[in-house]
Design an enzyme around this catalytic site. Structure first.
Site, short mmCIF file in Angstrom:
data_model
loop_
_atom_site.label_atom_id
_atom_site.label_comp_id
_atom_site.label_asym_id
_atom_site.label_seq_id
_atom_site.Cartn_x
_atom_site.Cartn_y
_atom_site.Cartn_z
N TYR A 15 0.82 -1.21 0.00
CA TYR A 15 0.00 0.00 0.00
C TYR A 15 0.86 1.26 0.00
CZ TYR A 15 -4.30 -2.57 0.62
OH TYR A 15 -5.38 -3.40 0.42
N THR A 97 3.71 -6.03 14.22
CA THR A 97 4.05 -6.18 15.64
C THR A 97 4.49 -7.62 15.90
OG1 THR A 97 2.37 -4.53 16.09
CG2 THR A 97 3.13 -5.83 17.96
N GLU A 171 6.90 7.89 5.17
CA GLU A 171 5.78 8.27 4.30
C GLU A 171 4.58 8.64 5.17
OE1 GLU A 171 5.73 8.80 0.95
OE2 GLU A 171 3.95 9.67 1.86
N ALA A 174 -2.03 8.90 3.66
CA ALA A 174 -3.14 8.15 4.26
C ALA A 174 -3.82 7.37 3.14
CB ALA A 174 -4.12 9.10 4.93
N LYS A 226 7.89 10.17 12.70
CA LYS A 226 6.83 9.36 12.08
C LYS A 226 5.98 8.67 13.15
CE LYS A 226 4.40 6.89 9.37
NZ LYS A 226 3.88 6.73 8.09
N PHE A 278 -10.20 3.74 15.53
CA PHE A 278 -9.28 3.80 14.38
C PHE A 278 -8.80 2.40 14.00
CE2 PHE A 278 -6.63 4.85 18.16
CZ PHE A 278 -5.72 3.79 18.13
N CYS A 282 -1.18 1.21 10.61
CA CYS A 282 -0.14 2.00 11.28
C CYS A 282 -0.42 2.39 12.72
CB CYS A 282 0.11 3.27 10.48
SG CYS A 282 1.14 2.95 9.06
N PHE A 283 -1.60 2.94 13.00
CA PHE A 283 -1.80 3.60 14.30
C PHE A 283 -1.49 2.69 15.49
CE2 PHE A 283 -4.87 7.21 12.86
CZ PHE A 283 -3.80 7.80 12.20
C1 UDX Z 1 4.09 -0.08 4.85
C2 UDX Z 1 5.31 -0.01 5.70
O1 UDX Z 1 6.26 -0.81 5.18
C3 UDX Z 1 5.00 -0.21 7.13
O2 UDX Z 1 6.11 -0.20 7.94
C4 UDX Z 1 4.13 0.90 7.48
O3 UDX Z 1 3.91 0.99 8.84
C5 UDX Z 1 2.86 0.73 6.73
O4 UDX Z 1 3.13 0.78 5.39
P1 UDX Z 1 2.46 -1.52 3.52
O5 UDX Z 1 2.99 -1.04 2.22
O6 UDX Z 1 1.14 -0.99 3.96
O7 UDX Z 1 3.52 -1.26 4.69
O8 UDX Z 1 2.54 -3.07 3.69
P2 UDX Z 1 2.09 -4.22 2.71
O9 UDX Z 1 0.95 -3.76 1.88
O10 UDX Z 1 1.97 -5.43 3.56
O11 UDX Z 1 3.34 -4.37 1.72
C6 UDX Z 1 4.59 -4.85 2.06
C7 UDX Z 1 5.10 -5.70 0.89
O12 UDX Z 1 6.46 -6.06 1.13
C8 UDX Z 1 4.34 -7.00 0.68
O13 UDX Z 1 3.83 -7.03 -0.64
C9 UDX Z 1 5.39 -8.10 0.90
O14 UDX Z 1 5.22 -9.22 0.06
C10 UDX Z 1 6.67 -7.34 0.58
N1 UDX Z 1 7.89 -7.95 1.15
C11 UDX Z 1 7.95 -8.28 2.46
C12 UDX Z 1 8.99 -8.15 0.32
O15 UDX Z 1 8.94 -7.89 -0.87
N2 UDX Z 1 10.13 -8.67 0.87
C13 UDX Z 1 10.22 -9.03 2.18
O16 UDX Z 1 11.28 -9.50 2.62
C14 UDX Z 1 9.09 -8.82 2.99
C1 UDX Z 2 -2.43 7.07 8.85
C2 UDX Z 2 -1.84 8.48 8.84
O1 UDX Z 2 -2.89 9.44 8.64
C3 UDX Z 2 -0.77 8.62 7.77
O2 UDX Z 2 -0.15 9.90 7.84
C4 UDX Z 2 0.27 7.52 7.96
O3 UDX Z 2 1.23 7.59 6.93
C5 UDX Z 2 -0.38 6.16 7.98
O4 UDX Z 2 -1.40 6.11 8.99
P1 UDX Z 2 -4.23 5.78 7.39
O5 UDX Z 2 -4.19 4.76 8.49
O6 UDX Z 2 -4.09 5.31 5.99
O7 UDX Z 2 -3.11 6.89 7.62
O8 UDX Z 2 -5.64 6.57 7.47
P2 UDX Z 2 -6.23 7.73 8.38
O9 UDX Z 2 -6.99 8.64 7.51
O10 UDX Z 2 -5.21 8.34 9.24
O11 UDX Z 2 -7.30 6.96 9.27
C6 UDX Z 2 -6.93 6.03 10.28
C7 UDX Z 2 -8.13 5.56 11.04
O12 UDX Z 2 -8.67 6.61 11.83
C8 UDX Z 2 -9.30 5.09 10.16
O13 UDX Z 2 -9.85 3.93 10.73
C9 UDX Z 2 -10.28 6.24 10.18
O14 UDX Z 2 -11.60 5.85 9.97
C10 UDX Z 2 -10.06 6.76 11.59
N1 UDX Z 2 -10.43 8.18 11.75
C11 UDX Z 2 -9.73 9.15 11.09
C12 UDX Z 2 -11.49 8.53 12.59
O15 UDX Z 2 -12.13 7.66 13.20
N2 UDX Z 2 -11.80 9.86 12.76
C13 UDX Z 2 -11.11 10.86 12.12
O16 UDX Z 2 -11.45 12.03 12.32
C14 UDX Z 2 -10.05 10.49 11.26
#
Ligand code: UDX
Ligand code: UDX
Length: 469
Positions: A15, A97, A171, A174, A226, A278, A282-283
């Protein structure tokens, strides 16, 4: 030192890695960008000719993919070759985690980061800038550095040795608004020690971002910023959710309270929407990480403070189930309940840590039969999240605990309760007149996001519960 970045690659096509690299490719036509992943199916999906099959749903992403893919944006599993010819390597693998061992339940599992660093150490050639994109515990850059240097030390001749520069570039995108966030970020953060490496990365961003928004810090400040940004954002949501409970007891209305406090410039109006808690990848993970760090460095009071944010989030989710049971006359056994929305927020197909998962499991445990509809989440994903197969379920129709619906109308047929869990646009204007022809009466609407048109719903005699009032 002058160093032109011609080729970059990113390990992790998830993502974060996918959309981030797509935007860099879009904005920097002179740079060849390759996104790598060990998961070959994921790479096949990124290369799928049918853009609706991309593994990540983000508004605007498909247009960029169709503009850049196979021109200067590539998706590949050929990790060795791409690392060896890249000037800059982003690490964007997942850091979940830890589930066992020291720090289980709190610390991040860095095994994928470590594995990626070892691949880079093995295959990189010449000068290479390594950029941490994943959210990581403070001082991870040090670990990456040690791994890279150890591999280098093994190399005998001076010519074969690499020169590595490590940067932290977290990064802040959101999900659901990733492309806009990447195109117009509030700031770009680059943490590092080496001026030339920082300049090289900054130059990439300067192709579309004003220099004044590119912040330079030391490595540890960048990593900690971050975690802190995510902790602050989550803390706002727990704060407003805690007040939503108090509103329900006192007759105040959480939307009015949010508006009133948000108009104070010192507080600000963003991130004040009460909801089912939430979710997202990440959170929770980042706060747990912060708690682990605080305890590790002997700051238990600080750890306790942040733990409260997570506790309120769990409370918000579990109290929703209790309210649903109580409103539906104290039992939901054998009752049909529609779940509208399964992703953790709108405009994404991501369900990681979605409040819907716990809420659905709790409702199923209470004996309810769920009819789940989400515009973007697949049945397969829900099966994984609920650890229960819909097909097995359907074989014995008496025991059916959930059913995958393909429309709002289908999901609400015959139900006693309708629970809105995600703020998808299409839930804002539901034709309640049509829906109520097929529900069992009395029908309850539980609006956990405060988005439904309640005037229209009331006209159809729906019993209404809305969060925080
Ligand atoms: C990212 C960040 O990496 C994470 O630390 C942050 O907190 C949230 O966003 P995200 O892109 O959301 O994670 O994770 P995910 O969609 O699970 O993608 C990670 C990818 O890395 C997967 O497609 C997995 O297959 C790949 N991966 C993992 C590798 O290519 N090599 C590895 O050794 C491990
Ligand atoms: C978050 C951070 O915003 C982003 O900067 C970081 O890089 C990754 O984590 P994300 O988790 O993709 O992004 O979405 P975000 O819009 O932050 O929402 C997180 C959660 O909080 C969702 O479940 C959303 O529904 C909830 N939320 C958000 C609320 O319940 N109320 C709000 O006012 C805002």
């Amino acid at each position: 030192m002058k160093f032109e970045i011609k080729r970059i690659c990113c390990i992790g096509a998830g993502y974060v890695g996918g959309p981030t690299m797509a935007v860099i490719a879009d904005k920097c036509p002179n740079i060849i960008v390759t996104v790598l992943d060990i998961n070959s199916q994921r790479i096949l999906d990124w290369n799928d000719k049918n853009l609706s099959n991309l593994p990540v749903y983000e508004p605007g992403l498909d247009a960029i993919i169709s503009r850049c893919r196979d021109i200067n944006l590539f998706f590949s599993t050929n990790i060795k070759e791409e690392i060896s010819r890249s000037d800059m390597i982003f690490l964007s693998v997942n850091t979940p985690t830890k589930t066992k061992g020291i720090g289980a339940g709190q610390a991040s599992d860095l095994k994928w980061i470590e594995a990626s660093a070892r691949e880079v150490a093995k295959y990189a050639k010449g000068k290479t800038i390594v950029v941490e994109k994943s959210t990581l515990p403070v001082r991870t850059a040090q670990t990456i550095k040690l791994i890279l240097e150890a591999e280098n030390d093994k190399k005998s001749s001076q010519e074969n040795k690499n020169e590595f520069f490590i940067l932290s570039n977290p990064e802040f995108l959101a999900e659901g608004t990733a492309i806009n966030d990447l195109n117009n970020p509030d700031r770009v953060l680059i943490g590092g020690e080496n001026e030339f490496a920082i300049n090289a990365l900054s130059k990439i961003y300067e192709n579309w971002i004003d220099r004044s928004k590119i912040l330079r810090t030391n490595l540890w400040s960048s990593e900690l910023s971050k975690l802190t940004a995510n902790a602050f954002l989550a803390q706002r949501i727990s704060s407003i959710n805690s007040i939503s409970g108090l509103c329900e007891k006192t007759g105040a209305d959480i939307s009015e309270v949010s508006q009133a406090i948000g108009m104070d410039k010192r507080i600000g109006s963003f991130f004040l929407k009460a909801g089912p808690g939430f979710g997202g990848s990440c959170f929770k993970k980042d706060i747990l990480n912060l708690i682990y760090l605080c305890n590790y460095y002997g700051l238990p009071e600080v750890a306790d403070y942040w733990e409260g944010v997570i506790k309120i989030n769990q409370w918000q989710q579990s109290r929703l189930t209790e309210i649903i049971v109580s409103k539906l006359f104290g039992t939901i056994a054998e009752k049909y309940i529609a779940i509208l929305g399964f992703s953790f927020k709108s405009n994404t197909n991501d369900t990681r840590e979605s409040p819907a998962i716990n809420i659905c499991k709790d409702l199923i445990n209470e004996g309810a039969k769920l009819r789940i509809y989400d515009p973007k989440v697949s049945k397969e994903k829900i099966e994984i999240d609920l650890k229960q197969n819909e097909a097995d379920n359907l074989k014995s129709s008496e025991n059916i605990s959930w059913y995958y619906s393909s429309s709002i109308l289908d999901a609400t047929k015959g139900v006693d309760g309708i629970v809105v869990l995600t703020e998808w646009d299409e839930f804002k204007n539901i034709n309640w007149h049509e829906i109520c022809k097929y529900t069992r009466k009395p029908t309850y609407l539980f609006d956990s996001r405060n988005i439904c048109d309640l005037d229209r719903a009331k006209k159809e005699n729906l019993k209404i519960w809305k969060l925080g009032s």
